[in-house]
Write an enzyme that holds these catalytic residues in place. Structure first.
Site, PDB file in Angstrom:
ATOM      1  N   PRO A  57       0.492   4.855   3.624  1.00 25.22           N
ATOM      2  CA  PRO A  57       0.137   4.379   4.972  1.00 25.22           C
ATOM      3  C   PRO A  57       0.650   5.320   6.066  1.00 25.22           C
ATOM      4  O   PRO A  57       0.244   5.195   7.215  1.00 25.22           O
ATOM      5  CB  PRO A  57       0.826   3.009   5.076  1.00 25.22           C
ATOM      6  CG  PRO A  57       1.309   2.673   3.712  1.00 25.22           C
ATOM      7  CD  PRO A  57       1.400   3.933   2.927  1.00 25.22           C
ATOM      8  N   GLU A  89       8.634   1.007  -2.309  1.00 26.39           N
ATOM      9  CA  GLU A  89       8.752   1.132  -0.851  1.00 26.39           C
ATOM     10  C   GLU A  89       8.227   2.490  -0.369  1.00 26.39           C
ATOM     11  O   GLU A  89       7.860   2.652   0.778  1.00 26.39           O
ATOM     12  CB  GLU A  89      10.217   0.930  -0.468  1.00 26.39           C
ATOM     13  CG  GLU A  89      10.482   0.295   0.863  1.00 26.39           C
ATOM     14  CD  GLU A  89       9.630  -0.948   1.146  1.00 26.39           C
ATOM     15  OE1 GLU A  89       9.184  -1.048   2.293  1.00 26.39           O
ATOM     16  OE2 GLU A  89       9.410  -1.792   0.246  1.00 26.39           O
ATOM     17  N   ARG A 107     -19.550  11.039  -4.336  1.00 31.50           N
ATOM     18  CA  ARG A 107     -20.946  10.840  -3.896  1.00 31.50           C
ATOM     19  C   ARG A 107     -21.477  12.027  -3.083  1.00 31.50           C
ATOM     20  O   ARG A 107     -22.671  12.151  -2.876  1.00 31.50           O
ATOM     21  CB  ARG A 107     -21.127   9.502  -3.190  1.00 31.50           C
ATOM     22  CG  ARG A 107     -20.265   9.254  -1.993  1.00 31.50           C
ATOM     23  CD  ARG A 107     -20.147   7.777  -1.670  1.00 31.50           C
ATOM     24  NE  ARG A 107     -21.384   7.015  -1.733  1.00 31.50           N
ATOM     25  CZ  ARG A 107     -22.476   7.150  -1.017  1.00 31.50           C
ATOM     26  NH1 ARG A 107     -22.522   7.971  -0.216  1.00 31.50           N
ATOM     27  NH2 ARG A 107     -23.559   6.449  -1.113  1.00 31.50           N
ATOM     28  N   ASP A 136     -26.039   8.700   4.997  1.00 25.87           N
ATOM     29  CA  ASP A 136     -24.963   7.701   5.008  1.00 25.87           C
ATOM     30  C   ASP A 136     -24.480   7.408   6.425  1.00 25.87           C
ATOM     31  O   ASP A 136     -24.635   8.243   7.312  1.00 25.87           O
ATOM     32  CB  ASP A 136     -23.730   8.247   4.268  1.00 25.87           C
ATOM     33  CG  ASP A 136     -23.818   8.048   2.772  1.00 25.87           C
ATOM     34  OD1 ASP A 136     -24.693   7.298   2.340  1.00 25.87           O
ATOM     35  OD2 ASP A 136     -23.004   8.651   2.068  1.00 25.87           O
TER      36      ASP A 136
HETATM   37  N1  ADE Z   1      -0.596   3.026  -0.111  1.00 23.77           N
HETATM   38  C1  ADE Z   1      -0.270   1.840   0.431  1.00 23.77           C
HETATM   39  N2  ADE Z   1      -1.019   1.566   1.490  1.00 23.77           N
HETATM   40  C2  ADE Z   1      -1.865   2.619   1.661  1.00 23.77           C
HETATM   41  C3  ADE Z   1      -2.893   2.927   2.589  1.00 23.77           C
HETATM   42  N3  ADE Z   1      -3.205   2.121   3.586  1.00 23.77           N
HETATM   43  N4  ADE Z   1      -3.538   4.093   2.441  1.00 23.77           N
HETATM   44  C4  ADE Z   1      -3.204   4.947   1.446  1.00 23.77           C
HETATM   45  N5  ADE Z   1      -2.261   4.702   0.541  1.00 23.77           N
HETATM   46  C5  ADE Z   1      -1.589   3.552   0.634  1.00 23.77           C
END
Ligand code: ADE
Length: 249
Positions: free
Chosen positions: A89, A116, A154, A169
């Site tokens: 994230p 984590e 793709r 697309d």
């Molecule tokens: N791992 C945990 N959440 C994630 C996300 N939103 N994007 C990529 N990898 C992740």
């Protein structure tokens, strides 16, 4: 295209090559996917891949050494100088432009973190790029790695049935896609837009462009801002908004 996926759950990611477009691409040899489990590169009896965070706090952190040994094993196995991509994230937000660039690489090493997070020393020394698939938190990077693999595959020549499909697309031109309809013509009260039945291909193309512009304007102001519209696009959009306002009132 070669994907080397570093994951504690290879069986989860393997679903990518079992069905659909990606399954067929693997079957036809367009995709070569290999899985690498950091647990196989531990040296202790418990096969430990994670440990408590320095400084305290909840959760566990993936250790440097098993990941680094695992990555070395990948490198030893192939001459392809694949970029190392970590899914988390904390990464940059994945876009079609990024997927496009990935599709021109000979291979990618995808690292799916768990717990984590991953010890930052591995990320700073061994990872080339960190990418996120959206502003929400998954339990691990596996689903994100699968998203990357699917979106990249793709775009590979020969992966889709119709060579045109990927160019039409959503996002290919920075626009959302227009609506699509198939038979029957009438479902209860619901008919399809008449223009699609009249065989006027220029009119159909204009209608589709107008819908794509209108939807992008309504739903994705962030994408809309980045567009450079022609006079004709502006006229189509104006017309879309006028029609919409008429049906609203
Ligand atoms: N791992 C945990 N959440 C994630 C996300 N939103 N994007 C990529 N990898 C992740």
């Amino acid at each position: 295209m070669r994907f080397d996926v570093i994951t504690l759950f290879p069986e989860l990611v393997a679903a990518v090559t079992e069905s659909g477009v990606t399954g067929r691409a693997a079957e036809h040899g367009l995709l070569d996917v290999r899985y690498w489990n950091p647990r196989d590169y531990t040296t202790d009896r418990h096969r430990t891949v994670d440990d408590r965070p320095y400084g305290g706090g909840p959760g566990m952190v993936m250790k440097v050494e098993p990941l680094r040994r695992c990555l070395s094993a990948v490198r030893e196995q192939t001459d392809i100088r694949s970029k190392v991509i970590c899914l988390s994230p904390q990464g940059r937000l994945l876009t079609q432009a990024a997927v496009d660039a990935f599709s021109r690489e000979p291979g990618l090493i995808l690292i799916a973190g768990r717990y984590e997070g991953i010890d930052e020393r591995f990320i700073s020394a061994d990872v080339d790029e960190e990418w996120s698939i959206g502003d929400y938190v998954l339990s691990g990077g596996e689903l994100a790695a699968m998203v990357v693999m699917d979106a990249v595959t793709r775009l590979l020549p020969g992966a889709l049935g119709h060579s045109e499909s990927a160019t039409q697309d959503s996002f290919a031109e920075g626009l959302l896609d227009c609506p699509h309809y198939t038979r029957p013509e009438q479902v209860g009260e619901q008919a399809i837009p008449k223009v699609l039945l009249q065989g006027d291909h220029a009119a159909i193309a204009r209608w589709r462009r107008q819908q794509a512009l209108g939807r992008t304007w309504e739903r994705r102001p962030d994408l809309f801002k980045a567009l450079a519209l022609s006079d004709q696009d502006n006229a189509l959009l104006q017309n879309y908004l006028n029609e919409r306002d008429k049906t609203d009132s």
